[in-house]
Design a protein around this motif. Sequence first.
Motif, mmCIF file in Angstrom:
data_model
loop_
_atom_site.group_PDB
_atom_site.id
_atom_site.type_symbol
_atom_site.label_atom_id
_atom_site.label_comp_id
_atom_site.label_asym_id
_atom_site.label_seq_id
_atom_site.Cartn_x
_atom_site.Cartn_y
_atom_site.Cartn_z
ATOM 1 N N GLY A 31 0.821 -1.215 0.000
ATOM 2 C CA GLY A 31 0.000 0.000 0.000
ATOM 3 C C GLY A 31 0.848 1.256 0.000
ATOM 4 O O GLY A 31 0.522 2.242 -0.668
ATOM 5 N N ILE A 32 1.953 1.242 0.752
ATOM 6 C CA ILE A 32 2.866 2.386 0.785
ATOM 7 C C ILE A 32 3.437 2.625 -0.612
ATOM 8 O O ILE A 32 3.421 3.745 -1.127
ATOM 9 C CB ILE A 32 4.008 2.151 1.798
ATOM 10 C CG1 ILE A 32 3.457 2.121 3.227
ATOM 11 C CG2 ILE A 32 5.098 3.214 1.649
ATOM 12 C CD1 ILE A 32 4.448 1.609 4.260
ATOM 13 N N ALA A 33 3.935 1.554 -1.236
ATOM 14 C CA ALA A 33 4.540 1.664 -2.570
ATOM 15 C C ALA A 33 3.535 2.196 -3.590
ATOM 16 O O ALA A 33 3.849 3.115 -4.363
ATOM 17 C CB ALA A 33 5.084 0.310 -3.013
ATOM 18 N N ARG A 34 2.322 1.636 -3.599
ATOM 19 C CA ARG A 34 1.322 2.068 -4.573
ATOM 20 C C ARG A 34 0.912 3.515 -4.338
ATOM 21 O O ARG A 34 0.703 4.274 -5.283
ATOM 22 C CB ARG A 34 0.076 1.170 -4.522
ATOM 23 C CG ARG A 34 0.302 -0.269 -4.944
ATOM 24 C CD ARG A 34 0.790 -0.497 -6.386
ATOM 25 N NE ARG A 34 2.181 -0.231 -6.641
ATOM 26 C CZ ARG A 34 3.207 -1.053 -6.403
ATOM 27 N NH1 ARG A 34 3.014 -2.235 -5.883
ATOM 28 N NH2 ARG A 34 4.452 -0.707 -6.695
ATOM 29 N N ARG A 35 0.802 3.926 -3.071
ATOM 30 C CA ARG A 35 0.380 5.289 -2.772
ATOM 31 C C ARG A 35 1.439 6.299 -3.242
ATOM 32 O O ARG A 35 1.101 7.327 -3.830
ATOM 33 C CB ARG A 35 0.118 5.443 -1.272
ATOM 34 C CG ARG A 35 -0.503 6.750 -0.915
ATOM 35 C CD ARG A 35 -1.906 6.859 -1.526
ATOM 36 N NE ARG A 35 -2.433 8.185 -1.251
ATOM 37 C CZ ARG A 35 -3.010 8.966 -2.145
ATOM 38 N NH1 ARG A 35 -3.175 8.567 -3.382
ATOM 39 N NH2 ARG A 35 -3.453 10.141 -1.809
ATOM 40 N N ILE A 36 2.713 5.993 -3.013
ATOM 41 C CA ILE A 36 3.782 6.886 -3.471
ATOM 42 C C ILE A 36 3.782 6.957 -4.994
ATOM 43 O O ILE A 36 3.914 8.045 -5.572
ATOM 44 C CB ILE A 36 5.152 6.447 -2.916
ATOM 45 C CG1 ILE A 36 5.197 6.675 -1.393
ATOM 46 C CG2 ILE A 36 6.292 7.206 -3.604
ATOM 47 C CD1 ILE A 36 6.404 6.071 -0.693
ATOM 48 N N GLU A 37 3.596 5.828 -5.659
ATOM 49 C CA GLU A 37 3.530 5.836 -7.129
ATOM 50 C C GLU A 37 2.347 6.671 -7.612
ATOM 51 O O GLU A 37 2.479 7.445 -8.562
ATOM 52 C CB GLU A 37 3.436 4.409 -7.671
ATOM 53 C CG GLU A 37 4.732 3.656 -7.576
ATOM 54 C CD GLU A 37 4.657 2.225 -8.067
ATOM 55 O OE1 GLU A 37 5.714 1.621 -8.216
ATOM 56 O OE2 GLU A 37 3.537 1.705 -8.307
ATOM 57 N N GLN A 38 1.192 6.541 -6.952
ATOM 58 C CA GLN A 38 0.018 7.335 -7.335
ATOM 59 C C GLN A 38 0.279 8.827 -7.153
ATOM 60 O O GLN A 38 -0.040 9.629 -8.034
ATOM 61 C CB GLN A 38 -1.196 6.935 -6.489
ATOM 62 C CG GLN A 38 -1.787 5.600 -6.832
ATOM 63 C CD GLN A 38 -2.841 5.173 -5.815
ATOM 64 O OE1 GLN A 38 -3.022 5.801 -4.770
ATOM 65 N NE2 GLN A 38 -3.524 4.082 -6.115
ATOM 66 N N LEU A 39 0.868 9.182 -6.004
ATOM 67 C CA LEU A 39 1.160 10.591 -5.744
ATOM 68 C C LEU A 39 2.157 11.160 -6.746
ATOM 69 O O LEU A 39 2.123 12.354 -7.062
ATOM 70 C CB LEU A 39 1.686 10.775 -4.319
ATOM 71 C CG LEU A 39 0.643 10.617 -3.220
ATOM 72 C CD1 LEU A 39 1.308 10.538 -1.862
ATOM 73 C CD2 LEU A 39 -0.363 11.759 -3.265
#
Length: 114
Positions: A31-39
Amino acid sequence: MAEEKSEVLQGTLDLMILKTLQALGPLHGFGIARRIEQLSEDVLTLNEGTVYTSLLRLQQKRWISSEWGVSENNRRARFYSITKRGITQLAIETGNWERIAGVIARVLALEAKA
């Protein structure tokens, strides 16, 4: 020309993870990785191994803690949270980043001599 995805600059991933956890609360590694990629609007691509190495390093420094929980898809997952020590370090790292970014901006603004 298509925009290429960028690698994360060394040292910035820890800062981004700390800020993500401070802003969003406990998250599992994926979730951390995906959220940073989204941001990043998909400018950054994060390798799972790199993220988990960073999470381990942050835990060893006691800037984050973890506990087991259940993810949104009903799987067991380790959820990470920022600690008080991590919040203090986030403030320090943010100040360092802002100083370095300022230097880079000034260098990039240099005009070529005629």
